[in-house]
Structures are given as structure tokens and as C-alpha cells.
Design a protein around this motif. Structure first.
Motif, short mmCIF file in Angstrom:
data_model
loop_
_atom_site.label_atom_id
_atom_site.label_comp_id
_atom_site.label_asym_id
_atom_site.label_seq_id
_atom_site.Cartn_x
_atom_site.Cartn_y
_atom_site.Cartn_z
N PRO A 133 0.87 -1.26 -0.05
CA PRO A 133 -0.06 0.03 0.03
C PRO A 133 0.74 1.33 -0.09
N GLN A 134 2.14 0.97 0.39
CA GLN A 134 2.92 2.44 0.44
C GLN A 134 3.34 2.78 -1.01
N ARG A 135 3.27 1.92 -1.82
CA ARG A 135 3.39 2.32 -3.18
C ARG A 135 2.34 3.01 -3.78
N ALA A 136 1.21 2.60 -3.46
CA ALA A 136 -0.10 3.33 -3.85
C ALA A 136 -0.11 4.87 -3.36
N ILE A 137 0.31 4.87 -2.18
CA ILE A 137 0.44 6.19 -1.57
C ILE A 137 1.24 7.11 -2.28
N ASP A 138 2.60 6.53 -2.44
CA ASP A 138 3.88 7.19 -3.04
C ASP A 138 3.18 7.80 -4.37
N GLU A 139 2.51 6.80 -5.34
CA GLU A 139 1.83 7.13 -6.37
C GLU A 139 1.03 8.33 -6.35
N ALA A 140 0.13 8.26 -5.41
CA ALA A 140 -0.75 9.45 -5.22
C ALA A 140 0.13 10.79 -5.07
N ALA A 141 1.03 10.63 -4.23
CA ALA A 141 1.74 11.84 -4.24
C ALA A 141 2.55 12.51 -5.49
N ARG A 142 3.09 11.10 -6.22
CA ARG A 142 3.80 11.82 -7.59
C ARG A 142 2.65 12.53 -8.42
N VAL A 143 1.45 12.07 -8.47
CA VAL A 143 0.63 12.74 -9.59
C VAL A 143 -0.15 13.92 -8.98
N LEU A 144 -0.07 14.35 -7.44
CA LEU A 144 -0.56 15.45 -6.81
C LEU A 144 0.22 16.71 -7.27
N ARG A 145 -0.31 17.76 -7.70
CA ARG A 145 0.23 19.03 -7.70
C ARG A 145 0.92 19.42 -6.30
N PRO A 146 1.72 20.37 -6.35
CA PRO A 146 2.24 21.00 -4.87
C PRO A 146 1.14 21.71 -4.39
N ASP A 189 -1.98 2.66 10.25
CA ASP A 189 -0.77 2.97 9.63
C ASP A 189 -1.00 4.10 8.60
N LEU A 190 -2.05 4.62 8.31
CA LEU A 190 -2.04 5.54 7.51
C LEU A 190 -1.08 7.13 7.63
N PRO A 191 -1.19 7.55 9.02
CA PRO A 191 -0.36 8.63 9.25
C PRO A 191 1.17 8.45 8.97
N ARG A 192 1.73 7.52 9.38
CA ARG A 192 3.08 7.37 8.99
C ARG A 192 3.56 7.06 7.69
N MET A 193 2.51 6.32 6.85
CA MET A 193 2.71 6.19 5.52
C MET A 193 2.50 7.39 4.72
N LEU A 194 1.74 8.31 4.96
CA LEU A 194 1.54 9.42 4.26
C LEU A 194 3.14 10.45 4.65
N LEU A 195 3.47 10.34 5.73
CA LEU A 195 4.71 11.13 6.19
C LEU A 195 5.88 10.58 5.34
N ALA A 196 5.81 9.25 5.20
CA ALA A 196 7.07 8.51 4.52
C ALA A 196 6.77 8.93 3.02
N ALA A 197 5.67 9.37 2.43
CA ALA A 197 5.72 9.57 0.93
C ALA A 197 5.70 11.00 0.94
N GLY A 198 6.16 11.81 2.16
CA GLY A 198 6.40 13.30 1.67
C GLY A 198 5.51 14.31 2.06
N PHE A 199 4.18 13.76 2.50
CA PHE A 199 3.04 14.78 2.95
C PHE A 199 3.49 15.51 4.19
N HIS A 200 2.99 16.58 4.29
CA HIS A 200 3.13 17.16 5.58
C HIS A 200 1.71 17.82 5.99
N ALA A 201 1.70 18.33 7.16
CA ALA A 201 0.10 18.82 7.70
C ALA A 201 -0.81 17.69 7.72
N VAL A 202 -0.27 16.52 8.41
CA VAL A 202 -1.12 15.35 8.08
C VAL A 202 -2.11 15.39 9.41
N HIS A 203 -3.53 15.17 8.92
CA HIS A 203 -4.38 15.62 9.81
C HIS A 203 -5.14 14.04 10.15
N VAL A 204 -5.53 13.74 11.00
CA VAL A 204 -6.19 12.53 11.54
C VAL A 204 -7.35 12.55 12.19
#
Length: 270
Positions: A133-146, A189-204
Motif C-alpha cells: 500500500p505504500q507504493r499506492a500512496i507514493d503514486e498518489a503523491a507523485r501525481v498530485l500538484r504541489p 498505519d496511514l499517518p506514518r505512511m503519508l509522512l513517508a511519502a512526503g506529505f505534511h500537515a497530516v491530519h487524522v
């Protein structure tokens, strides 16, 4: 769904001979107030505006993609992707001609979109089913604009709970259902996985699905099927299963039945 196990079947619906059962399951979940409430909250957390480009990963029958399209109209675009050709065909059949809404087959771990090409991404109860699933989150990060946002909602099956005095049987039912999922703890596990993909301001935000009707819980969580499978596998005696079934039926008749599950909505900004 006696022939196929709901928890294990969703990763490959197209291999099933009972697609209609999966369709009915998705329809049931979408009709429940709890699901409608967290989905409406998801739209708020995504901060949707007209003209945005939205990616709905694991769109199923397309219900959420259609609602998202309404929120970003006019000039907005929504792409609903799913691995299942059958579910996508049903989504298209249920969708009136609409500008800016398209469905396509794709793998969440290899998105057919350019880098930095979408404004918002949503993935709902999909990561519990897929490997890596980390790969899917990384892919979402890739296609998102800044500045884009990813919203992921998923269950924590370690919190799945049924009320009972018969603790050993209950623990067995809970555990067997939970561990039929590829990633039973994905919600926590979602918060740490989003952080690992480079997301910030992670809200839970946690939320609890509470069901007080035995029949509804059985339709949503395959409780009876899980019990039957435990007996067939030799993990539980027929007598123990019957005692538990009788107890749950009594609780259902007298108002004491309780089934709950915690899930998490996690939002990150790129």
C-alpha cells in the motif's frame, strides 16, 4: 456470500463468479448513515472547489466519483479508477452523460497520470486490500500538484469488536475476519505512511461504525460465514459455534447486540 469470502474477494472481483454479491455489498455500505457521514466529511477535508481535477482511486460503482464531480463542476474533472472491469462497466452504466467525469481501469500502484497533474486524490477502503500500500500512496503523491491533498480512509480491523460472554469464540471470529484482509491494521498505519511519502500537515480523524442489529452486522461483516468457516476448518467445534450463534441471536432479539469498528480518515498536503 457463502461461496466467497468478502474480506478476501474484493482484490480481484473480476475473477469471481458472484460479481452481483460484491455490487450489492457496495450498495449496502453506501446506503448506511455512517458511510454517508464520513464521505460528506471527506469532501469538506479535501477543500473542493469548482474547476479542480480529482482522482478517485478504487471508485467501485462510481457513487463517490459522481458526488465529487458535482462539487467541482463546472469545468472540474474527476477520474475514477478501479482494477475491476466489471465494476467499472457498472459505474459507467449508472452514470448519466456528464462533462468532466471519466472511469478507467488502472492499478493504484501504477497510476496512468502525469506527475503533478491532479489537485486532489481520494482513496477509500482500498489500501486494506492491496499488497504494497505504500507504493499506492507514493503514486498518489507523485501525481498530485504541489499543495494538493490526499485523503485516505481505511479501517483498523484490530478494533473490530463484538459483544459476548463467550470470549474465546468471539476472539476467534474477530481475529479470523480481521486477518482475512491483506492489511488488517492499515487504518492506524496511514499517518506514518503519508509522512513517508512526503506529505505534511497530516491530519487524522477517527470514526466509529456502530451496528446494533445482528442481521445488518452479518450482511456487512459476514459474521455467520466466518463462524461457519471456523467450524469447517476445525478451529471451532460445532457445539461452540451453535452456543455463540444462539447467544448472538438472543442479544439481537433483546437489544443487547453490539458490533463496532474504528476507522481513520487521514489527510496530507503535498
Amino acid at each position: 456470500m457463502p461461496a466467497e469470502y468478502l474480506a478476501a474477494g474484493f482484490p480481484d472481483v473480476d475473477a469471481s463468479t458472484r460479481t452481483a454479491d460484491y455490487t450489492r455489498c457496495l450498495e449496502l455500505l453506501d446506503s448506511l448513515p455512517y458511510f454517508r457521514a464520513y464521505k460528506a466529511r471527506s469532501a469538506v477535508l479535501l477543500d473542493l472547489h469548482a474547476g479542480q481535477t480529482i482522482l478517485e482511486i478504487g471508485c467501485g460503482l462510481g457513487d463517490d466519483a459522481r458526488r465529487l464531480a458535482e462539487r467541482v463542476a463546472p469545468r472540474g474533472r474527476v477520474f475514477g479508477i478501479d482494477r475491476s472491469r466489471r465494476l467499472l462497466a457498472e459505474a459507467r452504466a449508472r452514470t448519466a452523460a456528464a462533462n468532466g467525469l471519466a472511469f478507467m481501469q488502472a492499478d493504484a500502484r501504477a497510476l496512468p497520470f502525469a506527475t503533478a497533474s491532479v489537485d486532489r486524490c481520494r482513496i477509500d477502503r482500498v489500501l486494506q486490500h492491496i499488497r504494497d500500500p505504500q507504493r499506492a500512496i507514493d503514486e498518489a503523491a507523485r501525481v498530485l500538484r504541489p499543495g494538493g491533498r490526499l485523503l485516505a480512509y481505511d479501517n483498523d480491523w484490530g478494533t473490530f469488536a463484538l459483544s459476548s460472554r463467550l470470549r474465546a469464540t468471539t476472539a476467534l471470529v474477530q481475529s479470523r475476519w480481521a486477518h482475512a484482509f491483506t492489511n488488517p491494521w492499515i487504518g492506524r498505519d496511514l499517518p506514518r505512511m503519508l509522512l513517508a511519502a512526503g506529505f505534511h500537515a497530516v491530519h487524522v480523524e477517527p470514526s466509529v461504525s456502530l451496528i446494533r442489529e445482528l442481521d445488518l452486522a452479518d450482511r456487512v461483516y459476514n459474521v455467520s460465514d466466518t463462524l461457519d468457516r471456523a467450524v469447517r476448518d476445525g478451529a471451532l467445534s460445532a457445539a461452540a459455534a451453535e452456543a455463540w450463534r444462539a447467544e448472538q441471536a438472543l442479544l439481537g432479539r433483546t437489544g443487547g447486540f453490539l458490533c463496532s469498528l474504528t476507522a481513520y480518515t487521514v489527510v496530507g498536503t503535498k
